[in-house]
Structures are given as structure tokens and as C-alpha cells.
Enzyme design. Structure first.
Site, PDB file in Angstrom:
ATOM      1  N   ALA A  11       5.911 -57.555  48.036  1.00 36.72           N
ATOM      2  CA  ALA A  11       4.795 -57.916  48.919  1.00 36.72           C
ATOM      3  C   ALA A  11       4.763 -56.966  50.107  1.00 36.72           C
ATOM      4  CB  ALA A  11       4.934 -59.362  49.376  1.00 36.72           C
ATOM      5  N   ALA A  14       1.458 -51.955  49.095  1.00 35.57           N
ATOM      6  CA  ALA A  14       0.863 -51.752  47.780  1.00 35.57           C
ATOM      7  C   ALA A  14       0.695 -53.094  47.047  1.00 35.57           C
ATOM      8  CB  ALA A  14       1.757 -50.816  46.967  1.00 35.57           C
ATOM      9  N   ASN A  37       8.508 -61.649  45.509  1.00 37.06           N
ATOM     10  CA  ASN A  37       9.041 -60.910  46.667  1.00 37.06           C
ATOM     11  C   ASN A  37      10.331 -61.584  47.122  1.00 37.06           C
ATOM     12  OD1 ASN A  37       8.447 -58.706  48.600  1.00 37.06           O
ATOM     13  ND2 ASN A  37       8.553 -60.335  50.106  1.00 37.06           N
ATOM     14  N   GLU A 170       9.427 -42.185  66.057  1.00 35.93           N
ATOM     15  CA  GLU A 170       8.857 -43.452  66.559  1.00 35.93           C
ATOM     16  C   GLU A 170       9.958 -44.344  67.147  1.00 35.93           C
ATOM     17  OE1 GLU A 170       6.267 -45.106  63.462  1.00 35.93           O
ATOM     18  OE2 GLU A 170       4.627 -44.071  64.479  1.00 35.93           O
ATOM     19  N   ALA A 314       2.267 -45.893  54.259  1.00 36.04           N
ATOM     20  CA  ALA A 314       1.556 -47.169  54.121  1.00 36.04           C
ATOM     21  C   ALA A 314       0.097 -46.889  53.760  1.00 36.04           C
ATOM     22  CB  ALA A 314       1.641 -47.937  55.433  1.00 36.04           C
TER      23      ALA A 314
HETATM   24  P1  FAD Z   1       7.090 -51.775  51.276  1.00 34.83           P
HETATM   25  O1  FAD Z   1       6.047 -51.947  52.290  1.00 34.83           O
HETATM   26  O2  FAD Z   1       8.442 -51.317  51.704  1.00 34.83           O
HETATM   27  O3  FAD Z   1       7.227 -53.141  50.463  1.00 34.83           O
HETATM   28  C1  FAD Z   1       8.170 -53.336  49.440  1.00 34.83           C
HETATM   29  C2  FAD Z   1       8.348 -54.840  49.263  1.00 34.83           C
HETATM   30  O4  FAD Z   1       9.189 -55.072  48.116  1.00 34.83           O
HETATM   31  C3  FAD Z   1       9.041 -55.508  50.445  1.00 34.83           C
HETATM   32  O5  FAD Z   1       8.386 -56.699  50.766  1.00 34.83           O
HETATM   33  C4  FAD Z   1      10.455 -55.796  49.919  1.00 34.83           C
HETATM   34  O6  FAD Z   1      11.039 -56.934  50.517  1.00 34.83           O
HETATM   35  C5  FAD Z   1      10.169 -56.045  48.440  1.00 34.83           C
HETATM   36  N1  FAD Z   1      11.330 -55.803  47.583  1.00 34.83           N
HETATM   37  C6  FAD Z   1      12.111 -54.698  47.538  1.00 34.83           C
HETATM   38  N2  FAD Z   1      13.077 -54.844  46.611  1.00 34.83           N
HETATM   39  C7  FAD Z   1      12.899 -56.066  46.059  1.00 34.83           C
HETATM   40  C8  FAD Z   1      13.569 -56.781  45.030  1.00 34.83           C
HETATM   41  N3  FAD Z   1      14.609 -56.272  44.381  1.00 34.83           N
HETATM   42  N4  FAD Z   1      13.113 -58.008  44.704  1.00 34.83           N
HETATM   43  C9  FAD Z   1      12.035 -58.559  45.350  1.00 34.83           C
HETATM   44  N5  FAD Z   1      11.370 -57.929  46.323  1.00 34.83           N
HETATM   45  C10 FAD Z   1      11.788 -56.693  46.678  1.00 34.83           C
HETATM   46  N6  FAD Z   1       3.353 -45.205  56.969  1.00 34.83           N
HETATM   47  C11 FAD Z   1       2.095 -44.990  57.463  1.00 34.83           C
HETATM   48  O7  FAD Z   1       1.175 -44.693  56.697  1.00 34.83           O
HETATM   49  N7  FAD Z   1       1.839 -45.121  58.796  1.00 34.83           N
HETATM   50  C12 FAD Z   1       2.781 -45.474  59.693  1.00 34.83           C
HETATM   51  O8  FAD Z   1       2.512 -45.584  60.889  1.00 34.83           O
HETATM   52  C13 FAD Z   1       4.098 -45.711  59.206  1.00 34.83           C
HETATM   53  N8  FAD Z   1       5.059 -46.092  60.075  1.00 34.83           N
HETATM   54  C14 FAD Z   1       6.311 -46.354  59.597  1.00 34.83           C
HETATM   55  C15 FAD Z   1       7.285 -46.748  60.516  1.00 34.83           C
HETATM   56  C16 FAD Z   1       8.564 -47.007  60.075  1.00 34.83           C
HETATM   57  C17 FAD Z   1       9.605 -47.439  61.082  1.00 34.83           C
HETATM   58  C18 FAD Z   1       8.881 -46.873  58.689  1.00 34.83           C
HETATM   59  C19 FAD Z   1      10.282 -47.176  58.197  1.00 34.83           C
HETATM   60  C20 FAD Z   1       7.922 -46.473  57.772  1.00 34.83           C
HETATM   61  C21 FAD Z   1       6.628 -46.203  58.224  1.00 34.83           C
HETATM   62  N9  FAD Z   1       5.617 -45.799  57.342  1.00 34.83           N
HETATM   63  C22 FAD Z   1       4.352 -45.566  57.816  1.00 34.83           C
HETATM   64  C23 FAD Z   1       5.867 -45.683  55.892  1.00 34.83           C
HETATM   65  C24 FAD Z   1       5.393 -46.988  55.209  1.00 34.83           C
HETATM   66  O9  FAD Z   1       5.911 -48.091  55.888  1.00 34.83           O
HETATM   67  C25 FAD Z   1       5.783 -47.069  53.731  1.00 34.83           C
HETATM   68  O10 FAD Z   1       5.318 -45.917  53.085  1.00 34.83           O
HETATM   69  C26 FAD Z   1       5.163 -48.328  53.118  1.00 34.83           C
HETATM   70  O11 FAD Z   1       5.793 -49.474  53.642  1.00 34.83           O
HETATM   71  C27 FAD Z   1       5.291 -48.315  51.600  1.00 34.83           C
HETATM   72  O12 FAD Z   1       4.682 -49.472  51.092  1.00 34.83           O
HETATM   73  P2  FAD Z   1       5.228 -50.141  49.756  1.00 34.83           P
HETATM   74  O13 FAD Z   1       4.273 -51.232  49.423  1.00 34.83           O
HETATM   75  O14 FAD Z   1       5.523 -49.106  48.730  1.00 34.83           O
HETATM   76  O15 FAD Z   1       6.650 -50.740  50.136  1.00 34.83           O
HETATM   77  P1  NAD Z   2      11.107 -38.005  56.432  1.00 28.41           P
HETATM   78  O1  NAD Z   2      11.633 -37.524  55.129  1.00 28.41           O
HETATM   79  O2  NAD Z   2       9.687 -37.798  56.738  1.00 28.41           O
HETATM   80  O3  NAD Z   2      11.951 -37.351  57.617  1.00 28.41           O
HETATM   81  C1  NAD Z   2      13.356 -37.270  57.560  1.00 28.41           C
HETATM   82  C2  NAD Z   2      13.839 -36.174  58.490  1.00 28.41           C
HETATM   83  O4  NAD Z   2      15.265 -36.159  58.445  1.00 28.41           O
HETATM   84  C3  NAD Z   2      13.361 -34.790  58.059  1.00 28.41           C
HETATM   85  O5  NAD Z   2      12.799 -34.153  59.161  1.00 28.41           O
HETATM   86  C4  NAD Z   2      14.630 -34.113  57.571  1.00 28.41           C
HETATM   87  O6  NAD Z   2      14.641 -32.723  57.799  1.00 28.41           O
HETATM   88  C5  NAD Z   2      15.699 -34.821  58.391  1.00 28.41           C
HETATM   89  N1  NAD Z   2      17.032 -34.761  57.771  1.00 28.41           N
HETATM   90  C6  NAD Z   2      17.338 -34.870  56.457  1.00 28.41           C
HETATM   91  N2  NAD Z   2      18.667 -34.730  56.272  1.00 28.41           N
HETATM   92  C7  NAD Z   2      19.209 -34.537  57.500  1.00 28.41           C
HETATM   93  C8  NAD Z   2      20.535 -34.341  57.956  1.00 28.41           C
HETATM   94  N3  NAD Z   2      21.572 -34.290  57.124  1.00 28.41           N
HETATM   95  N4  NAD Z   2      20.746 -34.207  59.285  1.00 28.41           N
HETATM   96  C9  NAD Z   2      19.700 -34.265  60.151  1.00 28.41           C
HETATM   97  N5  NAD Z   2      18.415 -34.429  59.767  1.00 28.41           N
HETATM   98  C10 NAD Z   2      18.179 -34.579  58.462  1.00 28.41           C
HETATM   99  O7  NAD Z   2      11.512 -39.556  56.515  1.00 28.41           O
HETATM  100  P2  NAD Z   2      10.951 -40.702  57.490  1.00 28.41           P
HETATM  101  O8  NAD Z   2      10.743 -40.198  58.856  1.00 28.41           O
HETATM  102  O9  NAD Z   2      11.843 -41.873  57.290  1.00 28.41           O
HETATM  103  O10 NAD Z   2       9.532 -41.036  56.870  1.00 28.41           O
HETATM  104  C11 NAD Z   2       9.446 -41.605  55.556  1.00 28.41           C
HETATM  105  C12 NAD Z   2       7.989 -41.642  55.147  1.00 28.41           C
HETATM  106  O11 NAD Z   2       7.304 -42.589  55.956  1.00 28.41           O
HETATM  107  C13 NAD Z   2       7.282 -40.314  55.332  1.00 28.41           C
HETATM  108  O12 NAD Z   2       6.397 -40.107  54.291  1.00 28.41           O
HETATM  109  C14 NAD Z   2       6.541 -40.485  56.636  1.00 28.41           C
HETATM  110  O13 NAD Z   2       5.351 -39.715  56.674  1.00 28.41           O
HETATM  111  C15 NAD Z   2       6.230 -41.970  56.624  1.00 28.41           C
HETATM  112  N6  NAD Z   2       6.121 -42.454  58.005  1.00 28.41           N
HETATM  113  C16 NAD Z   2       4.924 -42.302  58.611  1.00 28.41           C
HETATM  114  C17 NAD Z   2       4.793 -42.701  59.925  1.00 28.41           C
HETATM  115  C18 NAD Z   2       3.465 -42.536  60.605  1.00 28.41           C
HETATM  116  O14 NAD Z   2       2.505 -42.088  59.968  1.00 28.41           O
HETATM  117  N7  NAD Z   2       3.328 -42.892  61.876  1.00 28.41           N
HETATM  118  C19 NAD Z   2       5.872 -43.273  60.608  1.00 28.41           C
HETATM  119  C20 NAD Z   2       7.087 -43.401  59.953  1.00 28.41           C
HETATM  120  C21 NAD Z   2       7.211 -42.974  58.637  1.00 28.41           C
END
Ligand code: FAD
Ligand code: NAD
Length: 399
Positions: A11, A14, A37, A170, A314
Site C-alpha cells: 500500500a 503504486a 500490506n 532532505e 513516488a
Molecule cells: P512504497 O511507497 O515504499 O510502498 C511499498 C509498500 O509495500 C509499503 O507500504 C510497505 O509497507 C509494503 N511492503 C513492503 N514489503 C512488504 C511485505 N513483505 N509484505 C507486505 N507489505 C510490504 N519520490 C518523489 O517522487 N518525490 C519525493 O519528494 C520523494 N521524497 C522521498 C523522501 C524520502 C525520505 C524517501 C526515502 C523517498 C522519497 N521519494 C520521493 C521516493 C519515493 O518515496 C519512492 O520512490 C516511492 O515510495 C515508491 O513507491 P512504491 O509504491 O514503489 O513503494
Molecule cells: P540515490 O541513489 O538517489 O542517492 C544516493 C547517493 O549516495 C548517491 O549520490 C551516491 O553517489 C551516494 N553513495 C553511494 N554509495 C556511497 C558511499 N559508499 N559513500 C558515500 N556516498 C555514497 O538514493 P536516494 O537519495 O535514497 O533516492 C532514492 C530515490 O528516491 C531516487 O530515485 C530519488 O530521486 C528519489 N527521491 C526523490 C526525492 C525528491 O524528488 N524530492 C527525495 C528523496 C528521494
């Protein structure tokens, strides 16, 4: 003809967009839709850096699943998926009987990518879900609380963030916002606290717009953040991190934000994967399994313009869920499926409550304007999940 069974795993962005689409489009009894979930809530991953740093309560980043789904159309099972059996068309669960399906949607998200770095899994903290971010916040507080009790050790008030991608940036931005209050609370002079962001690549946010990166770096450095660029972390120990070249940084808090890979259940199902992600076809289906849709962080979709995979976000997960819901309805009704085409609307990263950087369409945004845009994006997610009532219920702290 038997009612088709659709099982949606996860959940997240996607899975929920698939289910919300299905419950809008399907008539009663047109399909048996089951959502599985592990928690009875959805966590808003894109907000998790806030509770991790302690700038917002964890509850702001989660929504009860029963407030999103229409239980007359979707059955919800709270359980952990333990295996996907493609040949038997079954999903195994930790505490329930196996579920059989005609169509499976895999939206199980990602797991931290540790690249085999020694000690990371044992000693670092991860921004993963509600439980992990509560732990990060509590851990930082506990370390700060020990400072005056344990000889004012510098490592207790040193925080290392490994990786300066979007997640790392972030989180560091939130830590900047949190520090004044935390330092006041534990009687620690702010200038004594070290916030160190370590990045393997030569720049912060590799590949992102240089002008925006420059803005972020200047803002962070003027708030006391130390960057270590071109410096991969090679080991994480109980005492801190060891960098390439052997330098050790002692830190009681190490948060790893060095990247993600697909959920291991996807790899274990026997599907071919790259870093745990399945290269899906134009309808987001797994190769050789037209009944299995793989979405979100566990899927790999290539940008035809440069033949490189889109980063897992996301934004793409949301659009994939919307496309998948349409295509499932088409499949059930014998209609034509629509290929998935990603519409990249932009990228906005927060640098704390009042600061952000981003590109929306062709415009670059900095500072306050970008921060407002980030809030609008978060509000839009709430709107997609439950319309205006959801925005009003869960979005007040964003306005
Ligand atoms: P998720 O949203 O991770 O959902 C997966 C779901 O599956 C969860 O509810 C989990 O509990 C469930 N699940 C997992 N394993 C199991 C299991 N074995 N059994 C049952 N349920 C399970 N992307 C953006 O586009 N914009 C942003 O600003 C952005 N900010 C981010 C900030 C942070 C701090 C992080 C960590 C990521 C961010 N991302 C952002 C990336 C984005 O959050 C992910 O790409 C997105 O959540 C992926 O969606 P998903 O549906 O694939 O998985
Ligand atoms: P990422 O893969 O985008 O970034 C990881 C960073 O860690 C890279 O810059 C990489 O060079 C560095 N790294 C890797 N190995 C290392 C090492 N041994 N020592 C030091 N640095 C190292 O991963 P993320 O930031 O977790 O993002 C995951 C996904 O979620 C991405 O697709 C990102 O675009 C997305 N995301 C988007 C947002 C947003 O749009 N606001 C916010 C958070 C995450």
C-alpha cells in the site's frame, strides 16, 4: 465465468493508486480485489525525513488504509508477504492462507542498497518506514542526552549522513531546522554539533541542475553542514564510519541514504532483476508473465530518449498505479490496454521547512517558492488518495 481475482501487494504509491483506480472504475462484483500490506496504514515516504529528524510527528506521515479504500470493493489483509509463487499463481503470507490470483500487482517498494559495505546493516540507521524514522529521532535525542553525562564526547553529537542524493539532502535540511531546539533542550552549544554529509560522487545531488545544487550547498554550509565529496564510505563500525583512504570519523549516529534496490521478494520470485528491479514491458508487466504487473521501486522503466532507467520516485510509482488500474479494467473487460508513458512533471527537494530547490516544467525554483511547491505536491498526493476530505484531514500541517 468466475469473477477475476486481482491481488495488489503493498500500500505504497503504486499499490494505492492501483486500488483507488480500481475501486473508482470497477462495478460491484466485477472483480475480487484484495490489497495486502504489512501495516494497517500507508506511510507517506516523501515526508519521512521530517519525523526522522524530529521536525514533525510520525503520525503526520501516515494514513489508515481503511480511510482510503472502499471496503465494499476492496478486501484488505494486513499481513506480511513472504513469497510470490509465479508458477502456482499464489502469494504466500506470514499469518494467512496463500492467496491465489488471476492478476497480480507487485508494489512492494524498495530496500536500502548497501553495496556490500561492511557494517552498514548492523550499525547504520535507515530512512525506510515509520518505525525506522521514529528510531532515528529517538536515537539522536538519546545521544544528545548522554553528552553531558559521558564526558562531553564529540561523537555523541556528531551525525553522519552517508549519501548526498535527494534523501540525504532532505534529511540534512530537516536536521538544520531541528538543531536549535535540540541544542536548547540538552544545553549543547549549536556550534559544537557536527552534521557531516558524505558523498562518493564529486558533487552533491549528482546529475541534478548545477545552479540548484550550488544553492543547496551554500545554504547548508552557511548552516554549519560539512560536506565530504568524492569520498566513499567503505565501512561502518560501532564507532562511526571509515572513508576511502582509511580516515575514520567517529559518530554515534550514522544514517545511510546511499541508495535503494528493489524488494528482495521480487528477486526471490525468480523474475529476472537488475538491483532487485524488474525491467517491465510497455504495460508494466513482468517478462513472460502477462498476469503480473510490477510497479514502483521494484520496477525498471527505461527513458527511450537516453536509454537510461528512470529513477525510482513516488511520481513515477503514482503514474504507474494509475495506468495499471486502467489496464486491469481493460483486461477484465476484454478492452485495449494503454502503454505506460511517464510524464515527468519536475523534481522538487526540500531543504527544511522553508527552503527547497526544484525544477517544475522548465522553471527553476529556489527557497520559499520551491518550499511552497513541495507542499503543493504533498497535498496533491493526499487529494489523489481521498479528495478534498483527505486533504483537510491529513494536510493541515502542510498548509
Ligand atoms: P512504497 O511507497 O515504499 O510502498 C511499498 C509498500 O509495500 C509499503 O507500504 C510497505 O509497507 C509494503 N511492503 C513492503 N514489503 C512488504 C511485505 N513483505 N509484505 C507486505 N507489505 C510490504 N519520490 C518523489 O517522487 N518525490 C519525493 O519528494 C520523494 N521524497 C522521498 C523522501 C524520502 C525520505 C524517501 C526515502 C523517498 C522519497 N521519494 C520521493 C521516493 C519515493 O518515496 C519512492 O520512490 C516511492 O515510495 C515508491 O513507491 P512504491 O509504491 O514503489 O513503494
Ligand atoms: P540515490 O541513489 O538517489 O542517492 C544516493 C547517493 O549516495 C548517491 O549520490 C551516491 O553517489 C551516494 N553513495 C553511494 N554509495 C556511497 C558511499 N559508499 N559513500 C558515500 N556516498 C555514497 O538514493 P536516494 O537519495 O535514497 O533516492 C532514492 C530515490 O528516491 C531516487 O530515485 C530519488 O530521486 C528519489 N527521491 C526523490 C526525492 C525528491 O524528488 N524530492 C527525495 C528523496 C528521494
Amino acid at each position: 465465468m468466475a469473477t477475476p481475482k486481482i491481488v495488489v501487494l503493498g500500500a505504497g504509491y503504486a499499490g494505492l493508486m492501483t486500488v483507488v483506480g480500481l475501486q473508482k472504475k470497477l462495478n460491484y462484483n466485477e472483480a475480487d480485489v484484495t490489497l495486502v500490506n504489512q501495516n494497517d496504514y500507508h506511510y507517506i515516504t516523501t515526508l519521512l525525513h521530517e519525523p526522522a529528524a524530529g521536525t514533525q510527528p510520525a503520525d503526520h506521515a501516515r494514513i489508515a488504509i481503511r480511510d482510503i479504500i472502499d471496503e465494499k470493493k476492496v478486501k484488505f489483509i494486513q499481513d506480511q508477504v513472504t513469497a510470490i509463487k509465479l508458477d502456482q499463481k499464489e502469494v504466500h503470507l506470514a499469518n494467512n492462507e496463500p492467496l491465489s490470483y488471476d492478476y497480480l500487482v507487485v508494489g512492494l517498494g524498495s530496500a536500502p542498497e548497501t553495496f556490500g559495505i561492511r557494517g552498514l546493516l548492523e550499525n547504520a540507521l535507515f530512512i525506510r518506514n515509520i518505525n525506522s524514522v521514529r528510531m532515528i529521532n529517538q536515537h539522536i535525542e538519546y545521544m544528545f542526552s548522554k553528552y553531558h553525562n559521558e564526558g562531553q564526547r564529540q561523537d555523541l553529537i556528531t551525525i553522519v549522513v552517508g549519501g548526498a542524493g535527494f534523501t540525504g539532502i532532505e534529511f540534512v535540511g530537516e536536521l538544520i531546522d531541528r538543531m536549535p531546539e535540540l541544542c536548547r533542550k540538552y544545553d549543547i552549544p549549536r556550534e559544537k554539533v557536527r552534521l557531516i554529509n558524505i558523498e562518493a560522487a564529486p558533487t552533491v545531488l549528482p546529475g541534478f541542475d548545477p545552479e540548484l545544487v550550488d544553492y543547496a550547498v551554500k545554504y547548508f554550509e552557511s548552516n554549519g553542514v560539512e560536506f565530504r565529496l568524492s569520498t566513499p564510505i567503505e565501512e561502518c563500525t560501532e564507532d562511526g564510519v571509515i572513508l576511502k583512504g582509511g580516515e575514520e570519523i567517529k559518530a554515534a549516529t550514522v544514517v545511510w541514504t546511499g541508495g535503494v534496490r528493489g524488494n528482495k521478494l521480487v528477486e526471490e520470485s525468480g523474475l529476472e532483476t537488475m538491483r532487485g528491479r524488474v525491467k517491465v514491458d510497455e504495460f508494466l508487466r513482468a517478462p513472460g508473465h502477462p498476469e503480473v504487473f510490477v510497479l514502483g521501486d521494484s520496477s525498471l522503466v527505461f527513458n527511450k530518449e537516453n536509454d537510461r532507467p528512470y529513477p525510482p520516485t513516488a511520481q513515477i510509482a503514482t503514474q504507474q498505479g494509475q495506468n495499471c488500474a486502467k489496464n486491469l479494467v481493460a483486461a477484465i473487460r476484454g478492452g485495449q490496454m494503454e502503454p505506460f508513458v511517464f510524464d515527468l512533471k519536475g523534481t522538487v527537494a526540500s531543504l527544511g521547512r522553508k527552503e527547497a530547490i526544484g525544477i517544475v516544467g522548465k522553471s527553476k525554483l529556489f527557497g520559499r517558492k520551491a518550499a511552497i511547491m513541495k507542499r503543493i505536491i504533498e497535498l496533491r498526493w493526499l487529494y489523489l488518495l481521498g479528495g478534498i476530505p483527505m486533504v483537510l484531514r491529513k494536510g493541515r500541517h502542510l498548509i
